[in-house]
Design an enzyme around this catalytic site. Structure first.
Site, PDB file in Angstrom:
ATOM      1  N   ASP A  25      -4.054 -13.112  -1.896  1.00 34.82           N
ATOM      2  CA  ASP A  25      -2.876 -11.513  -2.062  1.00 34.82           C
ATOM      3  C   ASP A  25      -1.773 -11.900  -1.813  1.00 34.82           C
ATOM      4  O   ASP A  25      -0.851 -10.768  -2.497  1.00 34.82           O
ATOM      5  CB  ASP A  25      -4.601 -10.925  -1.069  1.00 34.82           C
ATOM      6  CG  ASP A  25      -4.128  -8.938  -1.598  1.00 34.82           C
ATOM      7  OD1 ASP A  25      -3.817  -8.482  -2.822  1.00 34.82           O
ATOM      8  OD2 ASP A  25      -3.219  -8.345  -0.424  1.00 34.82           O
ATOM      9  N   LYS A  81       1.534 -10.503  -3.660  1.00 37.89           N
ATOM     10  CA  LYS A  81       2.570  -9.231  -3.820  1.00 37.89           C
ATOM     11  C   LYS A  81       4.329 -10.332  -3.526  1.00 37.89           C
ATOM     12  O   LYS A  81       4.876  -9.703  -3.726  1.00 37.89           O
ATOM     13  CB  LYS A  81       2.282  -9.312  -2.369  1.00 37.89           C
ATOM     14  CG  LYS A  81       1.343  -7.760  -2.512  1.00 37.89           C
ATOM     15  CD  LYS A  81       0.337  -7.730  -1.235  1.00 37.89           C
ATOM     16  CE  LYS A  81      -0.846  -7.073  -1.684  1.00 37.89           C
ATOM     17  NZ  LYS A  81      -1.921  -6.262  -0.831  1.00 37.89           N
ATOM     18  N   GLY A  94     -13.212  -0.422   3.910  1.00 39.55           N
ATOM     19  CA  GLY A  94     -12.494  -0.681   2.245  1.00 39.55           C
ATOM     20  C   GLY A  94     -10.495  -1.459   2.524  1.00 39.55           C
ATOM     21  O   GLY A  94      -9.737  -0.994   1.385  1.00 39.55           O
ATOM     22  N   ILE A 128       3.512   1.765   2.055  1.00 34.37           N
ATOM     23  CA  ILE A 128       5.110   1.784   1.606  1.00 34.37           C
ATOM     24  C   ILE A 128       6.119   1.794   0.746  1.00 34.37           C
ATOM     25  O   ILE A 128       5.398   1.283  -0.059  1.00 34.37           O
ATOM     26  CB  ILE A 128       5.461   0.513   2.901  1.00 34.37           C
ATOM     27  CG1 ILE A 128       4.491   0.090   4.137  1.00 34.37           C
ATOM     28  CG2 ILE A 128       6.562   0.384   3.312  1.00 34.37           C
ATOM     29  CD1 ILE A 128       4.307  -1.120   4.432  1.00 34.37           C
ATOM     30  N   GLY A 181      -5.830   1.071   2.613  1.00 35.83           N
ATOM     31  CA  GLY A 181      -6.644   1.803   2.833  1.00 35.83           C
ATOM     32  C   GLY A 181      -6.824   2.119   1.901  1.00 35.83           C
ATOM     33  O   GLY A 181      -5.613   2.845   0.814  1.00 35.83           O
ATOM     34  N   GLY A 203       0.771  -1.470   0.294  1.00 39.91           N
ATOM     35  CA  GLY A 203      -0.309   0.475  -0.340  1.00 39.91           C
ATOM     36  C   GLY A 203       0.818   1.373  -0.226  1.00 39.91           C
ATOM     37  O   GLY A 203       1.823   1.516  -0.621  1.00 39.91           O
TER      38      GLY A 203
HETATM   39  N1  HSE Z   1      -6.741  -6.597   0.189  1.00 35.40           N
HETATM   40  C1  HSE Z   1      -5.698  -6.004   0.377  1.00 35.40           C
HETATM   41  C2  HSE Z   1      -5.386  -6.258   2.437  1.00 35.40           C
HETATM   42  C3  HSE Z   1      -5.729  -4.371   0.072  1.00 35.40           C
HETATM   43  O1  HSE Z   1      -6.108  -6.064   2.754  1.00 35.40           O
HETATM   44  O2  HSE Z   1      -4.174  -5.836   1.733  1.00 35.40           O
HETATM   45  C4  HSE Z   1      -4.432  -3.558  -0.221  1.00 35.40           C
HETATM   46  O3  HSE Z   1      -3.333  -4.718  -1.230  1.00 35.40           O
END
Ligand code: HSE
Length: 326
Positions: free
Chosen positions: A204, A208, A190, A139, A306, A137
């Site tokens: 997820d 990454k 969010g 960072i 977020g 995000g």
């Molecule tokens: N759904 C992801 C999370 C959003 O919760 O980290 C950020 O990539």
């Protein structure tokens, strides 16, 4: 000011992150424009839902339901893709590049699935492709790995890379909140993906890790080839068991270069000693531990999910591209 160049942006998607990016631009427009000595304008937005109250005033005429209105607009310099999901996002990114647009995205799923194709297409079309927001995000980890840290051979990375699962685990551990309530809370704020399965099953985080390994080790491993366990089996009992051993349960994405040059990698909930800094990364915060052979250990910490933190990273990439093309 009158004769000043305007960087024109086409935005694909006005969901959580699209709205956060739009808000961040409105909130910090003066700083951003004076840094660039240029105006910045989101001129068109691909979005079907024009009615939803997002807490921002978007002029109706900016909305379009036809992506070609963005790809074929010769005035648009940069396309920001914030639709999420692999398709149609990947096709749209490729099409934008083929039409000579520079591209910024936060879409880890699309990049992880099609890493080489996206890189090659950007190069073939001589456009810039930036995706800082896709990992961690807010960072600034990717630009740091490929910029100030590029003189290193990387040895290891340990990351808390998913805000939703870290939020759920924190609420279960610290507040005694149950799993479902914590997940709903993360969705309301969010952080969660449209389908939170990708968060809670570790997919997820695996997306990454694919991106981090490609940049750190120049090795592409498809996310589905990363051994991955999520947090759906984590119960209050397991959390208590870890606590009895002075540990916290954290969903960790891990990759390490072995002596023989091979890379081992996995995503799974791990017991982390309460004295370890990763044990104290709470709520939607992320952290990335990196070891480089010259720099040694580094840790990066910040909001990994977020609207505004992610919007911050998206606009950082936009500014970076704008500086290059102005
Ligand atoms: N759904 C992801 C999370 C959003 O919760 O980290 C950020 O990539």
């Amino acid at each position: 000011w009158e004769n000043m160049k305007t960087i024109k942006i086409g935005l694909l998607g006005l969901g959580n992150i699209g709205t956060g990016t739009y808000k961040t631009l409105e909130m910090n427009r003066d700083e951003i424009e004076s840094t660039l000595n240029s105006k910045v304008e989101i001129v068109k937005i691909l979005e079907r839902d024009t009615e939803r109250d997002r807490g921002i005033a978007v002029p109706k005429e900016k909305f379009t339901s036809d992506p070609d209105e963005i790809f074929k607009d010769p005035e648009i310099d940069i396309v920001i893709e914030l639709l999420g999901g692999i398709e149609p996002a990947t096709s749209f990114i490729l099409k934008a590049m083929e039409n000579g647009k520079h591209v910024v995205t936060a879409n880890k799923a699309a990049i992880a699935a099609n890493y080489h194709k996206l890189m090659e297409t950007a190069q073939a079309n001589n456009v810039l492709f930036r995706f800082e927001a896709s990992v961690g995000g807010g960072i600034p980890i990717l630009g740091t790995l490929t910029g100030p840290l590029r003189a290193n051979k990387f040895e290891e990375v340990l990351g808390i890379l998913n805000g939703t699962t870290n939020y759920i685990l924190t609420m279960m551990t610290k507040e005694g909140v149950d799993y479902d309530t914590a997940l709903k809370d993360a969705q309301a704020q969010g952080f969660a993906e449209a389908d939170p399965t990708a968060d809670v099953e570790g997919i997820d985080a695996a997306n990454k890790l694919t991106i981090l390994m490609a940049l750190m080790f120049d090795k592409y491993v498809a996310p589905e080839d990363i051994p991955t366990t999520g947090i759906t089996q984590i119960t209050k009992e397991k959390i208590e068991e870890a606590r009895a051993n002075n540990c916290k349960i954290k969903l960790i994405a891990h990759a390490k270069k072995l002596e023989n040059g091979e890379i081992e990698y996995e995503v799974r909930p791990m017991h982390i000693s309460e004295t370890h800094p990763l044990a104290n990364i709470n709520k939607e915060f992320n952290a990335v531990f990196v070891k480089g052979n010259a720099v040694d250990d580094l840790m990066f910490y910040g909001k990994g999910a977020g609207p505004l933190p992610t919007g911050s990273a998206v606009l950082g990439d936009v500014i970076d591209i704008a500086k290059t093309i102005l």
